[in-house]
Design a protein around this motif. Sequence first.
Motif, PDB file in Angstrom:
ATOM      1  N   UNK A  49     -13.457  -8.674  13.797  1.00 25.73           N
ATOM      2  CA  UNK A  49     -13.490  -9.397  15.075  1.00 25.73           C
ATOM      3  C   UNK A  49     -14.909  -9.452  15.617  1.00 25.73           C
ATOM      4  N   UNK A  50     -15.618  -8.341  15.531  1.00 27.38           N
ATOM      5  CA  UNK A  50     -17.005  -8.295  16.009  1.00 27.38           C
ATOM      6  C   UNK A  50     -17.866  -9.303  15.252  1.00 27.38           C
ATOM      7  N   UNK A  51     -17.723  -9.348  13.926  1.00 24.11           N
ATOM      8  CA  UNK A  51     -18.515 -10.268  13.118  1.00 24.11           C
ATOM      9  C   UNK A  51     -18.180 -11.723  13.442  1.00 24.11           C
ATOM     10  N   UNK A  52     -16.895 -12.040  13.543  1.00 20.87           N
ATOM     11  CA  UNK A  52     -16.500 -13.414  13.880  1.00 20.87           C
ATOM     12  C   UNK A  52     -16.986 -13.799  15.269  1.00 20.87           C
ATOM     13  N   UNK A  53     -16.989 -12.858  16.186  1.00 17.53           N
ATOM     14  CA  UNK A  53     -17.517 -13.112  17.527  1.00 17.53           C
ATOM     15  C   UNK A  53     -19.019 -13.415  17.468  1.00 17.53           C
ATOM     16  N   UNK A  54     -19.743 -12.686  16.622  1.00 13.31           N
ATOM     17  CA  UNK A  54     -21.180 -12.938  16.456  1.00 13.31           C
ATOM     18  C   UNK A  54     -21.430 -14.324  15.883  1.00 13.31           C
ATOM     19  N   UNK A  55     -20.626 -14.710  14.902  1.00 12.66           N
ATOM     20  CA  UNK A  55     -20.760 -16.054  14.325  1.00 12.66           C
ATOM     21  C   UNK A  55     -20.510 -17.106  15.399  1.00 12.66           C
ATOM     22  N   UNK A  56     -19.446 -16.934  16.163  1.00 11.20           N
ATOM     23  CA  UNK A  56     -19.107 -17.889  17.225  1.00 11.20           C
ATOM     24  C   UNK A  56     -20.228 -17.970  18.260  1.00 11.20           C
ATOM     25  N   UNK A  57     -20.763 -16.819  18.655  1.00 11.56           N
ATOM     26  CA  UNK A  57     -21.806 -16.770  19.685  1.00 11.56           C
ATOM     27  C   UNK A  57     -23.136 -17.338  19.189  1.00 11.56           C
ATOM     28  N   UNK A  58     -23.315 -17.396  17.873  1.00  3.87           N
ATOM     29  CA  UNK A  58     -24.579 -17.891  17.327  1.00  3.87           C
ATOM     30  C   UNK A  58     -24.742 -19.397  17.501  1.00  3.87           C
ATOM     31  N   UNK A  59     -23.671 -20.081  17.857  1.00  5.18           N
ATOM     32  CA  UNK A  59     -23.746 -21.526  18.060  1.00  5.18           C
ATOM     33  C   UNK A  59     -23.319 -22.334  16.854  1.00  5.18           C
ATOM     34  N   UNK A  60     -22.950 -21.650  15.780  1.00  8.94           N
ATOM     35  CA  UNK A  60     -22.460 -22.341  14.590  1.00  8.94           C
ATOM     36  C   UNK A  60     -21.142 -23.026  14.935  1.00  8.94           C
ATOM     37  N   UNK A  61     -20.925 -24.192  14.357  1.00  4.67           N
ATOM     38  CA  UNK A  61     -19.652 -24.892  14.528  1.00  4.67           C
ATOM     39  C   UNK A  61     -18.565 -24.020  13.901  1.00  4.67           C
ATOM     40  N   UNK A  62     -17.826 -23.307  14.747  1.00 10.34           N
ATOM     41  CA  UNK A  62     -16.881 -22.303  14.279  1.00 10.34           C
ATOM     42  C   UNK A  62     -15.754 -22.913  13.454  1.00 10.34           C
ATOM     43  N   UNK A  63     -15.293 -24.081  13.857  1.00  8.56           N
ATOM     44  CA  UNK A  63     -14.236 -24.757  13.096  1.00  8.56           C
ATOM     45  C   UNK A  63     -14.737 -25.095  11.693  1.00  8.56           C
ATOM     46  N   UNK A  64     -15.966 -25.567  11.599  1.00  8.62           N
ATOM     47  CA  UNK A  64     -16.560 -25.890  10.304  1.00  8.62           C
ATOM     48  C   UNK A  64     -16.763 -24.617   9.479  1.00  8.62           C
ATOM     49  N   UNK A  65     -17.170 -23.530  10.140  1.00  5.38           N
ATOM     50  CA  UNK A  65     -17.350 -22.250   9.456  1.00  5.38           C
ATOM     51  C   UNK A  65     -16.045 -21.809   8.800  1.00  5.38           C
ATOM     52  N   UNK A  66     -14.963 -21.855   9.547  1.00  3.61           N
ATOM     53  CA  UNK A  66     -13.665 -21.435   9.004  1.00  3.61           C
ATOM     54  C   UNK A  66     -13.200 -22.360   7.890  1.00  3.61           C
ATOM     55  N   UNK A  67     -13.431 -23.650   8.067  1.00  6.56           N
ATOM     56  CA  UNK A  67     -13.049 -24.613   7.025  1.00  6.56           C
ATOM     57  C   UNK A  67     -13.815 -24.334   5.737  1.00  6.56           C
ATOM     58  N   UNK A  68     -15.129 -24.108   5.866  1.00  4.83           N
ATOM     59  CA  UNK A  68     -15.941 -23.809   4.692  1.00  4.83           C
ATOM     60  C   UNK A  68     -15.496 -22.516   4.029  1.00  4.83           C
ATOM     61  N   UNK A  69     -15.191 -21.528   4.831  1.00  7.63           N
ATOM     62  CA  UNK A  69     -14.777 -20.247   4.271  1.00  7.63           C
ATOM     63  C   UNK A  69     -13.466 -20.377   3.511  1.00  7.63           C
ATOM     64  N   UNK A  70     -12.539 -21.097   4.068  1.00  7.74           N
ATOM     65  CA  UNK A  70     -11.219 -21.229   3.454  1.00  7.74           C
ATOM     66  C   UNK A  70     -11.225 -22.109   2.220  1.00  7.74           C
TER      67      UNK A  70
END
Length: 95
Positions: A71-92
């Motif tokens: 949760x902490x890591x995902x929160x850091x990714x979200x807070x960094x300004x990265x397009x979170x939806x795109x991040x999850x799509x790429x990961x999956x």
Amino acid sequence: MQKTYDEGAVSYIAKLADGGVRLAIQYLEKCLAYSDELTTENVVKALNVTNYDNFIHLTDLILSQNKSEQIKFLDEIYASGVDFKQFLKQYMTRP
């Protein structure tokens, strides 16, 4: 000024475009407007996406089953300004 590139950056743009030639060209143009050096790091910054290291780290956290660190890591990714939806799509969709 001469523009330079590395193969990893070109490959990353191709993967992000997911077979879409027009989209790949748009990404390439955006990256070259950002910098004359086409590196993976500059692609990540110009397109506001994340790098492979973050995917690997997330996988390690999932395998460790440490939910608070996940949760902490995902929160850091979200807070960094990265397009979170795109991040999850790429990961999956990583092969």
